[in-house]
Design an enzyme around this catalytic site. Structure first.
Site, short mmCIF file in Angstrom:
data_model
loop_
_atom_site.label_atom_id
_atom_site.label_comp_id
_atom_site.label_asym_id
_atom_site.label_seq_id
_atom_site.Cartn_x
_atom_site.Cartn_y
_atom_site.Cartn_z
N ARG A 53 26.90 1.19 9.69
CA ARG A 53 26.17 0.58 8.57
C ARG A 53 27.12 0.24 7.43
NH1 ARG A 53 20.91 3.67 8.17
NH2 ARG A 53 22.41 5.33 7.88
N VAL A 144 18.55 14.48 25.65
CA VAL A 144 17.88 15.79 25.76
C VAL A 144 18.90 16.89 25.99
CG1 VAL A 144 16.17 17.16 27.02
CG2 VAL A 144 15.96 14.71 26.97
N GLU A 202 18.76 21.67 9.76
CA GLU A 202 18.91 20.69 8.69
C GLU A 202 18.40 21.29 7.37
OE1 GLU A 202 19.91 17.46 9.23
OE2 GLU A 202 20.11 17.75 11.38
N LYS A 217 11.71 16.05 23.24
CA LYS A 217 12.48 16.36 24.46
C LYS A 217 11.53 16.64 25.62
CE LYS A 217 16.31 18.16 21.71
NZ LYS A 217 16.79 19.34 20.97
N GLY A 325 25.16 19.47 19.14
CA GLY A 325 26.55 19.46 18.69
C GLY A 325 27.22 18.15 19.11
N1 HSE Z 1 18.12 20.23 16.06
C1 HSE Z 1 18.21 20.34 17.48
C2 HSE Z 1 18.34 21.81 17.87
C3 HSE Z 1 19.33 19.58 18.08
O1 HSE Z 1 18.38 22.69 17.01
O2 HSE Z 1 18.38 22.07 19.06
C4 HSE Z 1 19.06 18.10 18.10
O3 HSE Z 1 18.03 17.79 18.97
#
Ligand code: HSE
Length: 447
Positions: A53, A144, A202, A217, A325
């Site tokens: 971006r 996934v 997050e 997922k 990750g």
């Molecule tokens: N936030 C997700 C987790 C990873 O804690 O597994 C990204 O899908």
């Protein structure tokens, strides 16, 4: 559309969309491991264009700054139709503009590799159909559970298998939080704060703790396991925010660990219809569950992910690893790129998929055992009033324990197997009872 085969005497040119956590690790992996990949697989790879971006944004964590900068562009639309790009790697995330870019790349006859969970959990049917029309690959292993090979396992190794149930821990953040609450008695908020400090969660943890990430997922995995067009909004979802260390300690005393599970399973056809006359039903759900400590999923600790499969012929099977990750996810992207590149060179493509509309069994029609914790006033007749509500709604109590709490009491119930609709009606009736202070936590028991 016939896709021209790229000449074998030059590397395949990759156009990468997005250069965030996964994108930058992927470009680095191709730059540093490309030669060894070529030696092992015979496939030379080169990232020639990278759409971002903001090309001026500093990307200090990338080792070869100059090498990166000369490939950057802010014009993603030109990358997907560039005749000098053989294969498109979509690592933008989100639905738009990713969906439009992927469709354009496919229409231009370019195979696409995507790590985009949101996109695949909402538009897989449309995108796979477009890839089918174009006769090119759309591969999405990295969408996934990071590095864990699930999509390929289901699509290829187990292509002939009749999967009856898929049960997984597919969110590392919630598994970390539940593990810390279980093993060290942390409160939910303490464990979540720690997960945020460690970079698992997050700043806004809603997608993880409320089960949205796991539901997306689950939709992708159910779609592959059952060749059904399941989307995230089809998935029943409950998060982990109502669980306290007491609930987990009680579960452990009974021989269970609490885990956020994603479950996709075949269900019996509705009454009056035979299994052979129609597509059998499926249930896809995400909720915390009490998992017997003897089950392999109970041993999955911390930020790790695992998926346990039940197959009619293969029996039980489990895969385990790092589900998130930058680098683990980039590794899964690279695996897909090598596969797609091989097909591009040699002709052919991955297994064509025909997806059906899913016959979803509503959550209310399922049966399971339940754990329930409620706070009540501690006075004569309360237990009888509470217990009679269970009976009135056809929910049979298997065991009950009372813990005193200064004028109040906490009642902990385990039920026999009951219909979800009956259990929900019991919960509503309990909430309306004036001696019930709070319905604290309800967990389903996985068996
Ligand atoms: N936030 C997700 C987790 C990873 O804690 O597994 C990204 O899908």
């Amino acid at each position: 559309m016939a896709t021209p085969r790229p000449p074998a005497d030059r590397p395949l040119r990759l156009g990468v969309l997005g250069c965030g956590n996964v994108g930058s690790r992927f470009v680095e992996l191709v730059d540093t491991e490309g030669q060894s990949v070529a030696q092992r697989t015979g496939i030379g790879l080169e990232v020639t264009r990278i759409a971002v971006r903001d090309a001026a944004k500093p990307r200090a964590d990338f080792p070869d700054q100059a090498g990166l900068e000369k490939r950057l562009t802010e014009d993603a639309a030109s990358v997907v139709v560039d005749p000098d790009v053989d294969l498109v790697v979509e690592l933008i995330g989100g639905i738009e503009p990713a969906r439009t870019l992927v469709l354009r790349a496919l229409a231009a006859g370019k195979p696409v590799v995507s790590a985009n969970k949101e996109l695949l959990a909402s538009n897989a049917g449309e995108l796979l159909a477009a890839a089918g029309v174009a006769g090119v690959d759309l591969l999405f292993e990295a969408s996934v559970a990071g590095a864990i090979p699930l999509v390929r396992l289901l699509n290829e190794s187990l292509a002939g298998e009749h999967i009856t149930r898929l049960s997984g821990i597919v969110n590392g953040t919630t598994n970390y939080v539940l593990t810390r609450m279980s093993e060290d008695g942390l409160e939910y908020s303490e464990a979540l704060g720690e997960a945020q400090q460690l970079g698992y969660a997050e700043a806004d943890p809603t997608a993880d703790v409320e089960g949205y990430d796991a539901a997306a997922k689950a939709a992708i995995l159910a779609g592959i396991a059952f060749d059904a067009d399941v989307v995230a909004s089809d998935v029943f979802r409950e998060g982990i925010t109502n669980i306290g260390p007491d609930d987990i300690a009680f579960a452990r005393r009974l021989g269970y660990e609490v885990r956020l599970l994603a479950v996709a399973e075949r269900t019996s056809p509705p009454e009056g219809e035979t299994g052979s006359s129609r597509h059998p039903g499926i249930s896809v759900r995400v909720h915390p569950a009490m998992v017997p400590q003897t089950h392999p999923l109970a041993s999955v600790r911390g930020p790790f992910n695992a998926v346990f499969l039940d197959g009619a012929a293969a029996g039980e099977l489990m895969v385990y690893g790092r589900g998130a990750g930058g680098l683990p996810t980039a590794s899964a992207v690279l695996g897909d790129v090598i596969d797609a590149a091989h097909h591009l060179r040699e002709g052919g493509r991955g297994r064509a998929v025909r997806r059906r509309a899913p016959a979803l069994t509503p959550m209310l029609a399922l049966r399971t055992q339940y754990y329930l914790s409620i706070d009540v006033l501690d006075r004569p007749g309360v237990l009888a009033a509470v217990a009679s509500l269970f009976g009135e709604h056809d929910v049979s109590i298997r065991s009950m324990e009372q813990v005193g709490l200064r004028g109040e009491a906490r009642l902990l119930f385990i039920t026999h197997s009951a219909l979800e609709a009956d259990m929900q009606a019991t919960l509503r009736a309990l909430s309306d009872l004036d001696v019930v202070e709070r319905v604290r936590c309800m967990l389903r028991i996985f068996s």
